[in-house]
Write an enzyme that holds these catalytic residues in place. Sequence first.
Site: not given
Ligand code: UGA
Length: 444
Positions: A13, A160, A163, A260, A268, A271
Amino acid sequence: MPKKVAMIGTGYVGLVTGVCFASKGHDVTCVDVIPEKVEQINEGKTPIFEPGLEELLLNARKEGRLEATLDGASAIKKAELIFIAVPTPSKEDGSIDLSFIEEVSHTIGKTIRDVTDKKTVVVKSTVIPGTTEKVVGRIIEEESGKKRGIGFGLAMNPEFLKEGKAVEDFLDPDRIVIGAIDSESFNEVKALYEWAEAPILETSPTTAELIKYAANSFLAMKISFINEIANYCELLGVDVKDVAQGIGLDERISPKFLRAGAGFGGSCFPKDVAALYSHSKQLGRELILLRSTLEVNKQQPLRTVELLREEVGDLSGKTIAILGLAFKPDTDDMREAASIPIIEQLIKEGARVKATDPIAIPNAKKILSHPNINYYDKINDVLKEADALILVTEWDEYRQLSPSDLKSLMKGDVVIDGRRIWNPELFHKHGLRYRGIGLGKKKN
Ligand code: UGA
């Protein structure tokens, strides 16, 4: 007007924020306690893997708008705005550990004691509602002998950033939230975002802190919701993808974050949901939906093993190929990855695991090490002798795999699609026993 910024903490970040501010013309000094990181940044290299970041960093270095240092005090002294972007890790009970935030607040307080100009302190780290005012503000007042609003400004500006898409998210945000104690602090932070076209929300620091947690909790809840529906779909013999499409077309619901699969991971969602839940319990108003979100997510990775068992039976002595280890594609981040509980369960049941991932193997090895786990760089090597495979992370290169190749390379014929990236019909046609999260079993 360019501003002078000190960015304390060069994790993902802090570094992305610092580099992006510099790319917009501000003068940024990144502060970290790890000498190698500071050196790397000054050499124009990024210590983390984030698309587009190195290019911006190199450019900012060339133009003299970004430097890194171990000397926090001197960076603080010359800055107009001091950003706190240090980690807020989870404790055993899910609550967050604020010790880094406290430490930095002490340093800032001590350092600004003798300066004459008024600086604005901005919390960027994700913190429990109330932290900016009750912890950061209080410590700085005690250490500096100055009053907030008079001797220094104070604000909370959540990030927001996803990664793998962090630079893009930063430079083209949906919204910017600035929770400030007064309009002067708000305007100072706002000045950093003159280039942004997104709406800027002015709130209190506590509101800004909660917006961050509520956004992540909502997205995590959406994923757990569709995963619950997926598990139910399996019993009905319908496809969760059709259901997700059917509900996602409702603008109020939207198709995003309705995929799904084997559950959410990363640094993130798990936690942040746990931290907000734990805080709500502490306050005596338990957020029940958050508890359920975490419960569903705990069992979801293991659903892949259940599907496997339904096809293969006893797993003891079986060889299982794992495709994908990272918590999501395009990262080597293994934190809270679904692959961890899946592989642990397979080992517990006596299976042998052959795993691959395009970039996360070195990190996976630090977490998952057992005589029955072997890692391979090549997909073909993990498929050889495999009785079954589980797709855990939806890397693009796995999408391209053809069922006929899988069939010819594997010993067995069971394919468990933990992210629903493949076409079930095609796999069935090639004689593979395909099972996917949220898809009823094909009737023979
Ligand atoms: C997440 C948020 O999307 C960001 O907006 C936020 O700023 C960030 O956390 C943070 O707090 O720093 P991130 O953890 O990088 O971002 O990843 P995401 O792309 O959101 O995915 C998170 C998890 O959800 C992954 O394991 C992904 O596989 C899973 N996921 C995502 C699903 O299982 N289904 C979905 O439809 C979308």
